[in-house]
Structures are given as C-alpha cells and as structure tokens.
Design a protein around this motif. Structure first.
Motif, PDB file in Angstrom:
ATOM      1  N   ASP A   1      48.825  38.137  41.317  1.00  0.00           N
ATOM      2  CA  ASP A   1      47.978  38.215  42.506  1.00  0.00           C
ATOM      3  C   ASP A   1      48.644  37.538  43.694  1.00  0.00           C
ATOM      4  OD1 ASP A   1      47.654  35.456  42.193  1.00  0.00           O
ATOM      5  OD2 ASP A   1      45.646  35.641  41.302  1.00  0.00           O
ATOM      6  N   ALA A   2      47.925  37.435  44.811  1.00  0.00           N
ATOM      7  CA  ALA A   2      48.500  36.892  46.036  1.00  0.00           C
ATOM      8  C   ALA A   2      48.951  35.444  45.886  1.00  0.00           C
ATOM      9  CB  ALA A   2      47.482  37.004  47.174  1.00  0.00           C
ATOM     10  N   SER A   3      48.366  34.726  44.954  1.00  0.00           N
ATOM     11  CA  SER A   3      48.746  33.329  44.734  1.00  0.00           C
ATOM     12  C   SER A   3      49.915  33.198  43.762  1.00  0.00           C
ATOM     13  CB  SER A   3      47.553  32.536  44.197  1.00  0.00           C
ATOM     14  OG  SER A   3      47.252  32.923  42.859  1.00  0.00           O
ATOM     15  N   GLY A   4      50.336  34.319  43.184  1.00  0.00           N
ATOM     16  CA  GLY A   4      51.423  34.291  42.209  1.00  0.00           C
ATOM     17  C   GLY A   4      50.960  34.176  40.773  1.00  0.00           C
ATOM     18  N   ALA A   5      49.654  34.133  40.555  1.00  0.00           N
ATOM     19  CA  ALA A   5      49.128  34.022  39.195  1.00  0.00           C
ATOM     20  C   ALA A   5      49.215  35.372  38.481  1.00  0.00           C
ATOM     21  CB  ALA A   5      47.680  33.547  39.226  1.00  0.00           C
ATOM     22  N   LEU A   6      49.641  35.335  37.239  1.00  0.00           N
ATOM     23  CA  LEU A   6      49.764  36.546  36.444  1.00  0.00           C
ATOM     24  C   LEU A   6      48.417  37.258  36.329  1.00  0.00           C
ATOM     25  CD1 LEU A   6      51.512  38.273  34.400  1.00  0.00           C
ATOM     26  CD2 LEU A   6      50.556  36.794  32.619  1.00  0.00           C
ATOM     27  N   LEU A   7      48.441  38.574  36.519  1.00  0.00           N
ATOM     28  CA  LEU A   7      47.245  39.376  36.281  1.00  0.00           C
ATOM     29  C   LEU A   7      47.079  39.586  34.777  1.00  0.00           C
ATOM     30  CD1 LEU A   7      47.681  41.882  39.225  1.00  0.00           C
ATOM     31  CD2 LEU A   7      45.894  40.145  38.999  1.00  0.00           C
ATOM     32  N   GLY A   8      47.992  40.305  34.169  1.00  0.00           N
ATOM     33  CA  GLY A   8      48.064  40.344  32.713  1.00  0.00           C
ATOM     34  C   GLY A   8      47.111  41.276  31.992  1.00  0.00           C
ATOM     35  N   SER A   9      46.106  41.818  32.687  1.00  0.00           N
ATOM     36  CA  SER A   9      45.128  42.671  32.023  1.00  0.00           C
ATOM     37  C   SER A   9      44.613  43.713  32.999  1.00  0.00           C
ATOM     38  CB  SER A   9      43.949  41.847  31.485  1.00  0.00           C
ATOM     39  OG  SER A   9      43.146  41.371  32.550  1.00  0.00           O
ATOM     40  N   PHE A  10      44.075  44.805  32.448  1.00  0.00           N
ATOM     41  CA  PHE A  10      43.503  45.847  33.277  1.00  0.00           C
ATOM     42  C   PHE A  10      42.279  45.323  34.034  1.00  0.00           C
ATOM     43  CE2 PHE A  10      45.148  48.327  29.472  1.00  0.00           C
ATOM     44  CZ  PHE A  10      46.347  48.672  30.085  1.00  0.00           C
ATOM     45  N   GLY A  11      41.495  44.487  33.381  1.00  0.00           N
ATOM     46  CA  GLY A  11      40.324  43.927  34.040  1.00  0.00           C
ATOM     47  C   GLY A  11      40.673  43.092  35.251  1.00  0.00           C
ATOM     48  N   ALA A  12      41.744  42.296  35.151  1.00  0.00           N
ATOM     49  CA  ALA A  12      42.160  41.467  36.274  1.00  0.00           C
ATOM     50  C   ALA A  12      42.643  42.325  37.437  1.00  0.00           C
ATOM     51  CB  ALA A  12      43.263  40.508  35.832  1.00  0.00           C
ATOM     52  N   VAL A  13      43.312  43.445  37.133  1.00  0.00           N
ATOM     53  CA  VAL A  13      43.735  44.358  38.206  1.00  0.00           C
ATOM     54  C   VAL A  13      42.511  44.949  38.891  1.00  0.00           C
ATOM     55  CG1 VAL A  13      44.972  46.483  38.745  1.00  0.00           C
ATOM     56  CG2 VAL A  13      45.941  44.874  37.102  1.00  0.00           C
ATOM     57  N   ASN A  14      41.536  45.388  38.119  1.00  0.00           N
ATOM     58  CA  ASN A  14      40.319  45.932  38.725  1.00  0.00           C
ATOM     59  C   ASN A  14      39.593  44.899  39.575  1.00  0.00           C
ATOM     60  OD1 ASN A  14      39.988  48.708  38.234  1.00  0.00           O
ATOM     61  ND2 ASN A  14      39.427  48.337  36.110  1.00  0.00           N
ATOM     62  N   ASP A  15      39.560  43.653  39.118  1.00  0.00           N
ATOM     63  CA  ASP A  15      38.929  42.588  39.907  1.00  0.00           C
ATOM     64  C   ASP A  15      39.648  42.401  41.241  1.00  0.00           C
ATOM     65  OD1 ASP A  15      37.084  42.160  37.914  1.00  0.00           O
ATOM     66  OD2 ASP A  15      38.094  40.394  37.085  1.00  0.00           O
ATOM     67  N   MET A  16      40.979  42.495  41.221  1.00  0.00           N
ATOM     68  CA  MET A  16      41.752  42.335  42.455  1.00  0.00           C
ATOM     69  C   MET A  16      41.523  43.505  43.409  1.00  0.00           C
ATOM     70  SD  MET A  16      45.856  41.675  42.904  1.00  0.00           S
ATOM     71  CE  MET A  16      46.276  43.392  42.530  1.00  0.00           C
ATOM     72  N   LEU A  17      41.324  44.698  42.855  1.00  0.00           N
ATOM     73  CA  LEU A  17      41.131  45.888  43.678  1.00  0.00           C
ATOM     74  C   LEU A  17      39.724  45.995  44.251  1.00  0.00           C
ATOM     75  CD1 LEU A  17      42.964  48.548  41.473  1.00  0.00           C
ATOM     76  CD2 LEU A  17      43.742  47.675  43.687  1.00  0.00           C
ATOM     77  N   ALA A  18      38.770  45.332  43.621  1.00  0.00           N
ATOM     78  CA  ALA A  18      37.365  45.490  44.001  1.00  0.00           C
ATOM     79  C   ALA A  18      37.085  45.215  45.479  1.00  0.00           C
ATOM     80  CB  ALA A  18      36.479  44.612  43.120  1.00  0.00           C
ATOM     81  N   PRO A  19      37.667  44.159  46.103  1.00  0.00           N
ATOM     82  CA  PRO A  19      37.397  43.936  47.531  1.00  0.00           C
ATOM     83  C   PRO A  19      37.871  45.080  48.424  1.00  0.00           C
ATOM     84  CG  PRO A  19      38.259  41.942  46.520  1.00  0.00           C
ATOM     85  CD  PRO A  19      38.433  43.035  45.514  1.00  0.00           C
ATOM     86  N   GLU A  20      38.812  45.896  47.929  1.00  0.00           N
ATOM     87  CA  GLU A  20      39.252  47.077  48.682  1.00  0.00           C
ATOM     88  C   GLU A  20      38.298  48.246  48.492  1.00  0.00           C
ATOM     89  OE1 GLU A  20      43.345  48.332  48.095  1.00  0.00           O
ATOM     90  OE2 GLU A  20      43.866  46.386  47.249  1.00  0.00           O
TER      91      GLU A  20
END
Length: 242
Positions: A47-66
């Motif tokens: 993510d923007a802070s450099g923290a590993l996403l690592g899962s499909f759920g984390a990617v979806n969480d990152m995309l949600a604000p868009e």
C-alpha cells in the motif's frame, strides 16, 4: 478435485467485466480469466505506506475508496520469504526491483524466463534478455519463469509426461498485444501440459509461468477467493463496484 476444497469468500454479486470460465485439457481442469489491453489491469504488492498487501481482500480494501474492486486476480510472480519480488517488478510506473538475468535455482532460473508487461494499450510477455536489451514502457511489470511458450514454441526444457505436477498458474498474451489470458489449474499439472494449453488450445504465442503450489485465484463472478499464506505480487482486473 481442488475446486471442491477451495475456500469461498462472499462478494456482493458478480462484478462487471468478470470473464472467468472453465475448461478441461488432457484430463486437467483449468479456470481461465481474460483481460483486454483497454481494461484496468494492475499489479499490486504494497500500500501507500509500503505495507505488504498480501491478500485479495487487502487489495479490495485499498480499492474501495476509489469505488472500485477486483473482478478477478491471482498471484503474479515468485517472491522471497519476506514476499519481496524475486525479479523485475514495476508498479504504477515505479520500478521496485531490478531484472534478474543469470540462471539460478528453481523454476525462476529455468531459462528462458520472462516478463509480463502491462503497457498503455498493449500487453506483452517478453523473454527477460530481450526485455533488458530494449525495455518497453510498462506501467506494470513482473518477472517470473520459466516461459511456457516463446514465439509459438514450448520451453525447450519441458518433458512430455513429466512427473513434476502441481497446481500452477500463468499468463499468455495474443500476438497483437490486445488480450491476456490468465490460467490456473484446478488439478496438478506438469509444465508440458500447461505450455501446450497455451500454445495448442488458447493459441497464444507467448506465455509465462507465475508459480505453483501457492497458486491462488479470486473471481468475483463466482464468489471464489482462495485462501492461504500472504502472497507477494498480485495481478488483478479492476472494475467499478456494482
């Protein structure tokens, strides 16, 4: 069969643009997901802070604000124990890891290996030395190996009927660079059969192996989200939320 063992995660209905289908080749079941060069195909690692996403759920969480979500996704290249990419990795135009050219251990080092490139209006699978000699403009890129198909020919080291069989996934690209097909086997498969799926059935001239044993798929259209340990690079087709 592995499909019966896949863990499912709930999503609110099929996502627009989800294009995953099933096929069988030489007794092996595969799921195929297709993307076009004019769609929003991306790579994800952190993510923007450099923290590993690592899962499909984390990617979806990152995309949600868009107001967006994944239509489908899968792991997209090999990674070290800390989940850092083994080879070249470019995300949103920023190169985060250099290309690796010498032969090395494991499937990644089974040369020739290659790079999957997501460019502006064009997709490509390129042999790694060819990429290094004339790097194209890739908005996203991930290196993995071995190549499955190179210019319409199977990787020279593949053994027909080989007994190294795992759940495997990869990507192949059409000659005009306008279409990519992502495949994951639902049953254990050897490299030769996997390569011939791309060459003889899908008729794609260039294809790249992503990984095996750890291979996982997300498909919003069916609610599938394979579970497991944290992944490194992830490739996914991004669509608006319904």
């Amino acid at each position: 069969m592995r499909k019966a063992l896949v863990a499912l995660a709930f999503l609110a209905g099929p996502a627009a643009g989800a294009t995953c289908t099933e096929t069988t080749f030489e007794g092996v079941d595969f799921t195929l997901c297709e993307a076009r060069a004019d769609q929003d195909l991306r790579l994800f690692h952190s993510d923007a802070s450099g923290a590993l996403l690592g899962s499909f759920g984390a990617v979806n969480d990152m995309l949600a604000p868009e107001g967006k979500q994944l239509a489908f996704a899968m792991n997209a290249g090999m990674y070290h124990p800390d989940r850092a990419p083994v080879g070249l990795y470019v995300e949103n135009g920023v190169q985060r890891h250099d290309i690796v050219l010498p032969a090395s251990k494991g499937n990644f080092g089974l040369l020739p290996n290659g790079v999957f490139c997501i460019g502006e209006g064009r997709l490509a699978v390129i042999e790694s030395h060819a990429y290094a000699a004339a790097p194209p403009a890739c908005r996203h890129a991930t290196q993995s190996g071995p190549m499955l198909v190179i210019g319409g020919k199977l990787h020279p080291r593949f053994i027909p009927g080989g007994d190294s069989r795992y759940i495997r996934n990869g990507v192949g690209v059409s000659a005009d660079g306008q279409r990519a097909v992502f495949a994951i086997s639902e049953d254990a498969v050897n490299f030769d059969t996997f390569g011939r799926l791309y060459r003889d059935v899908l008729r794609l001239p260039d294809a790249l192996y992503f990984d095996g044993k750890v291979s996982r798929l997300y498909d919003a259209g069916t609610g599938r989200s394979d579970l497991g340990f944290a992944m490194g690079p992830i490739v996914g087709l991004v669509v608006p939320q319904p």
